[in-house]
Design an enzyme around this catalytic site. Structure first.
Site, short mmCIF file in Angstrom:
data_model
loop_
_atom_site.label_atom_id
_atom_site.label_comp_id
_atom_site.label_asym_id
_atom_site.label_seq_id
_atom_site.Cartn_x
_atom_site.Cartn_y
_atom_site.Cartn_z
N ASP A 31 -13.38 4.46 39.23
CA ASP A 31 -13.30 3.54 40.09
C ASP A 31 -14.61 2.77 40.60
OD1 ASP A 31 -12.16 1.75 42.67
OD2 ASP A 31 -10.37 2.89 42.07
N THR A 35 -11.69 -2.67 45.70
CA THR A 35 -10.65 -2.81 46.53
C THR A 35 -10.01 -1.31 46.93
OG1 THR A 35 -8.84 -3.15 44.95
CG2 THR A 35 -10.01 -4.98 45.60
N LEU A 73 -5.30 1.21 35.85
CA LEU A 73 -4.66 0.60 36.95
C LEU A 73 -5.88 -0.41 37.62
CD1 LEU A 73 -2.78 3.33 36.69
CD2 LEU A 73 -2.52 3.17 39.17
N TYR A 145 -4.89 -13.54 38.48
CA TYR A 145 -4.16 -12.30 38.29
C TYR A 145 -3.15 -12.19 37.16
CZ TYR A 145 -1.90 -8.21 40.12
OH TYR A 145 -1.00 -6.99 39.99
N ARG A 186 -1.40 -7.70 51.92
CA ARG A 186 0.15 -7.70 51.49
C ARG A 186 1.25 -7.56 52.79
NH1 ARG A 186 -1.02 -4.00 46.28
NH2 ARG A 186 -2.36 -2.98 47.16
#
Ligand code: NAD
Ligand code: UDP
Length: 327
Positions: A31, A35, A73, A145, A186
């Site tokens: 990673d 984010t 991911l 996206y 979100r």
């Protein structure tokens, strides 16, 4: 198995790493924390078989072998995040996906692509089966996206068809749970934070648009079923229980006991009007279906958010919330 999880420091990725370690797999978490949060991995650092590397998957990289599966991911996922990181989102969806496919191919490993319901855009077909090709605006603000994920699907299928890569594609619908960032923009994280702070819940548009919310533990069991399968997909993973955003706000108010008001804000450009997965394929191919109902999932998520903010926890216990000035 030895499994690479890209984006393992993020919301879904950290739950996936945890579940894989629990069943005895060795996990390489890669990673760049653009984010994600290092804190998401705090409980895993000392777990046997857990390896974490600060890695940007858009640059070439390798992982010491053997590798049995690569779960890819890595990508900003919240509209606010990919709006802020448009070029990075396109790059990780394209070059990042290709680097991960190459890694899988080199190691003869299974490759899991976490695509999205966003490939369906603002759909004319409802609910959405995998056969539907979607309706995406290729130049709108969400396109960085949506098109990155559509390209990633095409690339994964090309690697499968022309190079024999063992590729599986899942299309994930809105997922929520502990470890969402309170300011990720979100809807579930935003409403819970606002409710716990006693601020108005910001409903975009009239709140009549729908989403279908899946609890993260359910999603993770679907991801693992797909890693373990040889099925190429694409397969929808999501909870077919559909709610309007306005209904979600009511559920959050009841889960928090908050008396926050609802405040309307302009609807973002190209905001899809409805979203609900057909999950017949996931049932048939993976024996998968979600189990956690919305109210139970929200209760667990609210508990986690409250435990991170002592004042909010107090408010939750007493079912009274302060109303500071401002939003
Ligand atoms: P998240 O933002 O919490 O996690 C994404 C992770 O990827 C972060 O930790 C981030 O730092 C990392 N990352 C981004 N660019 C990277 C790069 N170049 N190199 C290495 N790491 C990088 O988001 P999430 O909700 O956990 O989503 C995880 C995946 O699932 C994403 O691919 C997303 O598109 C997909 N998905 C999620 C949802 C959902 O509702 N959560 C829905 C559909 C699809
Ligand atoms: N939304 C909202 N208020 C917010 C954040 C989002 O009403 O504070 C709405 C948003 O317009 C969309 C839905 O909630 O209709 C889901 O938004 P989110 O960003 O969580 O996911 P996505 O649009 O990618 O499905």
């Amino acid at each position: 198995m030895r499994i690479v999880v890209t984006g393992g420091g993020g919301f879904v990725g950290s739950h996936l790493c945890e579940a894989l370690l629990r069943r005895g797999d060795t996990v390489w978490c890669l990673d760049n924390f653009s984010t994600g949060e290092p804190e998401n991995l705090a409980g895993l650092r000392d777990a046997p078989g857990f390896h974490s590397r600060h890695t940007d998957v858009t640059a070439p990289f390798d992982v010491p072998g053997p590798v049995h599966a690569v779960a890819h991911l890595a990508s900003p996922a919240s509209p606010a995040d990919y709006g802020r990181l448009p070029v990075e989102t396109l790059t990780v969806g394209s070059r990042g996906t290709e680097n991960c496919l190459r890694l899988a191919l080199r190691h003869h490993a299974r490759f899991l692509l976490t695509s999205t319901s966003e490939v369906y855009g603002d759909p004319e077909i409802h609910p959405q089966p995998e056969e539907y090709w979607g309706r995406v605006n290729p130049i709108g603000p969400r396109s960085v996206y949506d098109e990155a994920k559509r390209y990633a699907e095409a690339l994964a299928m090309a690697y499968r068809r022309s190079l024999g890569a063992d590729v599986g594609i899942v299309r994930i619908f809105n997922t929520y749970g502990p470890r969402m960032r309170p300011y990720d923009g979100r809807v579930v994280s935003t409403f819970i934070r606002q409710a716990l702070e006693g601020r108005p819940l910001t409903v975009y548009g009239d709140g009549g648009q729908t989403r279908s919310f899946c609890y993260v533990d359910d999603l993770v069991s679907g991801l693992i079923a797909m890693i373990d399968s040889s099925y190429s997909g694409p397969v929808n993973l999501g909870n077919p229980c559909e709610n309007t955003v306005r209904e979600l706000a009511e559920h959050v108010l009841s889960a928090t006991g908050s008396s926050s008001r609802i405040e309307h804000r302009p609807l973002p450009v190209d905001d899809p009007t409805r979203r609900r997965p057909v999950i017949a394929r996931a049932r048939a191919q993976l024996g998968w279906a979600p189990r956690v109902p919305l109210d139970e999932g929200l209760r667990r998520t609210v508990g986690w958010f409250a435990s991170r903010s002592p004042s909010a926890e107090g408010a939750l216990h007493h079912h009274t919330v302060h109303h500071p000035v401002g939003a």
